[in-house]
Write an enzyme that holds these catalytic residues in place. Structure first.
Site, PDB file in Angstrom:
ATOM      1  N   CYS A   2      48.153  24.737  35.983  1.00 47.76           N
ATOM      2  CA  CYS A   2      49.400  23.992  36.080  1.00 47.76           C
ATOM      3  C   CYS A   2      49.200  22.622  35.442  1.00 47.76           C
ATOM      4  O   CYS A   2      48.161  22.003  35.594  1.00 47.76           O
ATOM      5  CB  CYS A   2      49.891  23.794  37.508  1.00 47.76           C
ATOM      6  N   ARG A  27      47.482  24.929  30.360  1.00 51.95           N
ATOM      7  CA  ARG A  27      47.061  24.997  31.763  1.00 51.95           C
ATOM      8  C   ARG A  27      47.872  26.014  32.568  1.00 51.95           C
ATOM      9  O   ARG A  27      47.534  26.336  33.704  1.00 51.95           O
ATOM     10  CB  ARG A  27      47.227  23.626  32.422  1.00 51.95           C
ATOM     11  N   TRP A  75      51.268  27.893  36.483  1.00 47.04           N
ATOM     12  CA  TRP A  75      50.478  29.137  36.493  1.00 47.04           C
ATOM     13  C   TRP A  75      50.560  29.622  37.934  1.00 47.04           C
ATOM     14  O   TRP A  75      49.990  29.019  38.835  1.00 47.04           O
ATOM     15  CB  TRP A  75      49.033  28.851  36.090  1.00 47.04           C
ATOM     16  N   ASN A 101      49.532  20.779  41.516  1.00 45.69           N
ATOM     17  CA  ASN A 101      48.542  21.666  40.898  1.00 45.69           C
ATOM     18  C   ASN A 101      47.455  21.896  41.941  1.00 45.69           C
ATOM     19  O   ASN A 101      46.966  20.941  42.521  1.00 45.69           O
ATOM     20  CB  ASN A 101      47.981  20.959  39.649  1.00 45.69           C
ATOM     21  N   GLY A 102      47.119  23.155  42.203  1.00 45.30           N
ATOM     22  CA  GLY A 102      46.106  23.444  43.223  1.00 45.30           C
ATOM     23  C   GLY A 102      46.664  24.413  44.245  1.00 45.30           C
ATOM     24  O   GLY A 102      47.659  25.100  43.985  1.00 45.30           O
ATOM     25  N   GLU A 482      29.681  38.342  26.318  1.00 45.54           N
ATOM     26  CA  GLU A 482      30.721  37.438  25.832  1.00 45.54           C
ATOM     27  C   GLU A 482      31.666  38.161  24.860  1.00 45.54           C
ATOM     28  O   GLU A 482      32.879  37.971  24.897  1.00 45.54           O
ATOM     29  CB  GLU A 482      30.068  36.208  25.170  1.00 45.54           C
ATOM     30  N   LYS A 486      35.739  38.473  25.283  1.00 44.33           N
ATOM     31  CA  LYS A 486      36.689  38.026  24.262  1.00 44.33           C
ATOM     32  C   LYS A 486      37.692  39.128  23.949  1.00 44.33           C
ATOM     33  O   LYS A 486      38.881  38.881  23.807  1.00 44.33           O
ATOM     34  CB  LYS A 486      35.894  37.637  23.018  1.00 44.33           C
ATOM     35  N   GLU A 489      40.173  39.720  27.103  1.00 50.22           N
ATOM     36  CA  GLU A 489      41.166  38.686  27.424  1.00 50.22           C
ATOM     37  C   GLU A 489      42.202  38.500  26.318  1.00 50.22           C
ATOM     38  O   GLU A 489      43.304  38.053  26.585  1.00 50.22           O
ATOM     39  CB  GLU A 489      40.510  37.362  27.801  1.00 50.22           C
ATOM     40  N   HIS A 505      21.192  54.204  32.585  1.00 54.83           N
ATOM     41  CA  HIS A 505      21.185  54.193  34.056  1.00 54.83           C
ATOM     42  C   HIS A 505      22.592  54.350  34.639  1.00 54.83           C
ATOM     43  O   HIS A 505      22.797  54.087  35.817  1.00 54.83           O
ATOM     44  CB  HIS A 505      20.519  52.919  34.564  1.00 54.83           C
ATOM     45  N   LYS A 604      44.175  28.008  30.560  1.00 54.53           N
ATOM     46  CA  LYS A 604      43.003  27.435  29.913  1.00 54.53           C
ATOM     47  C   LYS A 604      42.084  26.728  30.899  1.00 54.53           C
ATOM     48  O   LYS A 604      40.877  26.853  30.837  1.00 54.53           O
ATOM     49  CB  LYS A 604      43.466  26.473  28.814  1.00 54.53           C
TER      50      LYS A 604
HETATM   51  O1  M6R Z   1      36.552  25.061  31.029  1.00 51.69           O
HETATM   52  P1  M6R Z   1      35.437  25.961  31.419  1.00 51.69           P
HETATM   53  O2  M6R Z   1      34.425  26.140  30.323  1.00 51.69           O
HETATM   54  O3  M6R Z   1      34.748  25.545  32.685  1.00 51.69           O
HETATM   55  O4  M6R Z   1      36.104  27.367  31.676  1.00 51.69           O
HETATM   56  C1  M6R Z   1      35.362  28.457  32.130  1.00 51.69           C
HETATM   57  C2  M6R Z   1      36.147  29.741  31.976  1.00 51.69           C
HETATM   58  O5  M6R Z   1      37.333  29.674  32.702  1.00 51.69           O
HETATM   59  C3  M6R Z   1      36.469  30.040  30.508  1.00 51.69           C
HETATM   60  O6  M6R Z   1      35.318  30.092  29.731  1.00 51.69           O
HETATM   61  C4  M6R Z   1      37.222  31.375  30.392  1.00 51.69           C
HETATM   62  O7  M6R Z   1      36.375  32.432  30.742  1.00 51.69           O
HETATM   63  C5  M6R Z   1      37.791  31.568  28.993  1.00 51.69           C
HETATM   64  N1  M6R Z   1      39.108  32.129  29.060  1.00 51.69           N
HETATM   65  C6  M6R Z   1      36.992  32.490  28.164  1.00 51.69           C
HETATM   66  O8  M6R Z   1      37.489  32.633  26.887  1.00 51.69           O
END
Ligand code: M6R
Length: 609
Positions: A2, A27, A75, A101-102, A482, A486, A489, A505, A604
């Protein structure tokens, strides 16, 4: 998550707030709203969807100028994505407006108490209790400030809150606990926001609020009191040393692609003035004040979330190999609830792009009383994590706008390599070769980017599969994790990462002709073992896309498709693998018509637990 923006000043704040909301949309972006107060007159506008929808609605109104304005981009946590649940939330009389926010953890208890006193609720949000609680106390106390503080004393959870009231048209009230708020100091005006990107077009002077701070803000003055120790604080005005320029799209269709293409510049900036192959030196200014403590480290605990945690796993391989210091990587959301033995020779290292991730902040807070050194690898300058750690190394990747982290990951791994080299004291045989490689890396990343069209063709071939496996060995294993994150998401295709040697396994049971694998098969002493794993997949009909080192002809016989990256020291290969894997995920998501910069259900900056 948010985004919050509030304005009080001598001009109209409507445009300032709407522009600010657009800057903060990363956000949260499921609904947006704004409240305006001009003397006794108030107006509220809310829209489901992006801030642009709200701007469109407001542009059709005749009189939307006001000196006291606040807005929110949401959000959703409590309650669906509806106009009723969008912020600002208001009290029953519609005289008090709140953006938040929170999460208010005890909202249901407060709501029951207020309902018993005759209050009605129109939304399913936790936030709606706040304006009503302020209203409740306002009937008993002599000022809005006192009622605001009394309400804050009742709520449990995490928050940044801005409240305004028609009874106080010249004042804006703000408070924070575990969720960021910053106040921009202008000429006869103040702008309160979740982060400086909503402010910096207007002023570079800012005041960061700390936990338990309550700010009473007028056009001329900011008064801050800390609710924990009840002291009035002299607000410290700091100067922002970055601007919004890097956050402009230019010729790119979206930020994700732009940020992937910033990889070469990102590596250069992260190493600039820090690493030199000719003199064989690594100098990290942010660690200078703790050099003595760094000599006595016996263990490093890395805490991070998502992409940052995968960068942390790569850091684990790097630090253990080069510096010989044992490293553990914990997901921050798990770490804070474990009973972890800690001694003062353990260092906590937090990695975060935003510097505002609630779970990572909570992990750092957990060790507050242990007397351990807390280090940060953070991208957002001046963010909460950057300020709450004892020392650290900035990533200097510039603002990252797309929800999917790309260039920040590249910067995090680069910085972790620098830290590992720094801690090795130049003693490891790979010290000099890696310094040389770091200098060569921007050009090599550029070479991967130059093959974007080839990667696009391969990606489009695979866009219609439902699931993907990513495999790798050694330092390429976290790179596989990773890569999978990617893809899922951005494209919403199920993907999972697996250590190549672990497949047999259990995971191998998934493989058939409809379940492709993305294999990290770059040069390494373990490459032949990875070949065997690829063979196991092929034997079960699974299609394979491999990332391999230029010149590797053998891989063509094994994989259906090959993405080549330049030859590179194994320790730094994940950086080049990820430039390729990011492009692969991007082109699949793009082919599927996904919302590239704002994938569904995500935000984000994840500022709730
Ligand atoms: O701002 P941060 O690096 O602490 O965020 C951590 C994760 O929320 C962030 O890396 C998230 O997994 C991304 N969407 C990945 O692309």
């Amino acid at each position: 998550m948010c985004g919050i923006v509030g304005y009080i000043g001598k001009r109209s704040g409507t445009k300032v707030v709407l522009d600010g909301l657009e800057a903060l949309e990363y956000r949260g972006y499921d609904s947006a709203g704004i409240a305006l107060i001009d003397g006794e007159k108030s107006q509220v506008f809310k829209e489901v969807g992006r801030v642009s929808g709200l701007i469109k609605t407001i542009s059709k109104q005749s009189d939307v100028s006001a000196p006291l304005v606040m807005g929110h981009t949401r959000w959703a946590t409590h309650g669906g994505v509806t106009a009723e649940n969008a912020h600002p939330q208001t009290n029953n009389d519609q005289t008090i407006f709140v953006v938040h926010n929170g999460i208010i953890e005890n909202f249901s208890e407060i709501r029951t108490k207020l309902e018993a006193s005759g209050y009605n609720f129109k939304s399913q949000t936790d936030t709606e209790v706040i304006p009503n609680l302020i209203d409740f106390y306002l009937k008993q106390l002599d000022s809005f400030e006192a009622a605001f503080k009394a309400a804050l004393a009742d709520v449990r959870g995490a928050y940044s809150i801005v409240a305004i009231s028609v009874r106080e048209p010249n004042t804006l009230y703000a408070a924070r606990l575990s969720s960021p708020l910053v106040i921009g100091v202008g000429d006869g005006e103040h702008i309160v926001a979740s982060d400086p990107s909503a402010i910096m077009d207007h002023t570079k002077k800012v005041i960061y609020l700390e936990d338990y701070d309550v700010a009473v803000v007028t056009a001329e003055k900011v008064q801050v009191q800390n609710l924990k120790d009840h002291n009035r604080i002299e607000p410290k005005v700091e100067l922002l040393d970055f601007d919004n320029e890097q956050a402009v799209l230019g010729d790119f269709p979206n930020f994700m692609l732009k940020e992937i293409f910033e990889a070469p510049a990102t590596i250069k900036t992260a190493t600039l003035g820090r690493a030199r192959a000719d003199t064989g030196t690594v100098k990290l200014g942010g660690l200078e004040t703790v050099l003595r403590q760094l000599k006595h480290i016996e263990r490093i605990v890395i805490v991070a979330c998502g992409t940052a945690s995968y960068a942390g796993l790569i850091g684990e391989y790097l630090i253990e190999e080069l510096a010989g210091i044992p490293v553990e990587v914990h997901l921050a959301s798990e770490f804070k609830y474990r009973d972890e033995p800690f001694s003062r020779s353990t260092v906590l290292l937090a990695i975060s792009q935003s510097g505002e991730t609630a779970d990572t902040i909570a992990a750092i807070k957990k060790v507050e009383d242990f007397g351990v050194l807390r280090l940060g690898v953070v991208n957002a300058v001046g963010s909460t994590i950057a300020r709450m750690t004892d020392a650290g190394v900035y990533c200097h990747a510039g603002p990252e706008r797309a929800v999917a982290s790309t260039k920040a990951f590249i910067a995090q791994v680069t910085v972790l390599a620098l830290i590992a080299l720094h801690l090795s004291d130049g003693k490891h045989p790979q010290f000099k070769p890696l310094l040389k490689e770091l200098e060569a890396l921007p050009a090599k990343a550029q070479a991967v980017l130059d093959s974007a069209e080839d990667i696009k063709k391969i990606a489009e071939k695979y866009a219609n599969y439902d699931s993907f496996l990513y495999i790798g060995r050694n330092i390429s294993f976290p790179s596989a994790l990773e890569g999978a994150l990617k893809l899922k998401e951005t494209s919403y295709i199920h993907a999972e990462g697996c250590a190549a040697g672990e497949m047999k396994h259990g995971t191998l049971a998934l493989i058939d002709e409809n379940f492709p694998t993305f294999a990290m098969a770059t040069d390494s002493p373990l490459l032949e073992k990875t070949y065997s794993n690829i063979q196991e997949i092929r034997a079960r009909g699974g299609p394979v896309v491999a990332i391999a080192t230029e010149g590797n002809k053998a891989i063509k016989e094994l994989a259906d498709d090959v993405i080549y990256i330049p030859k590179c020291e194994e320790e730094l290969q994940p950086i080049l693998q990820q430039v390729a894997a990011q492009l692969f995920a991007y082109y699949i998501a793009s082919k599927l018509g996904r919302n590239i910069d704002r994938p569904r259900n995500l935000a984000k900056s994840v500022t709730v637990e």
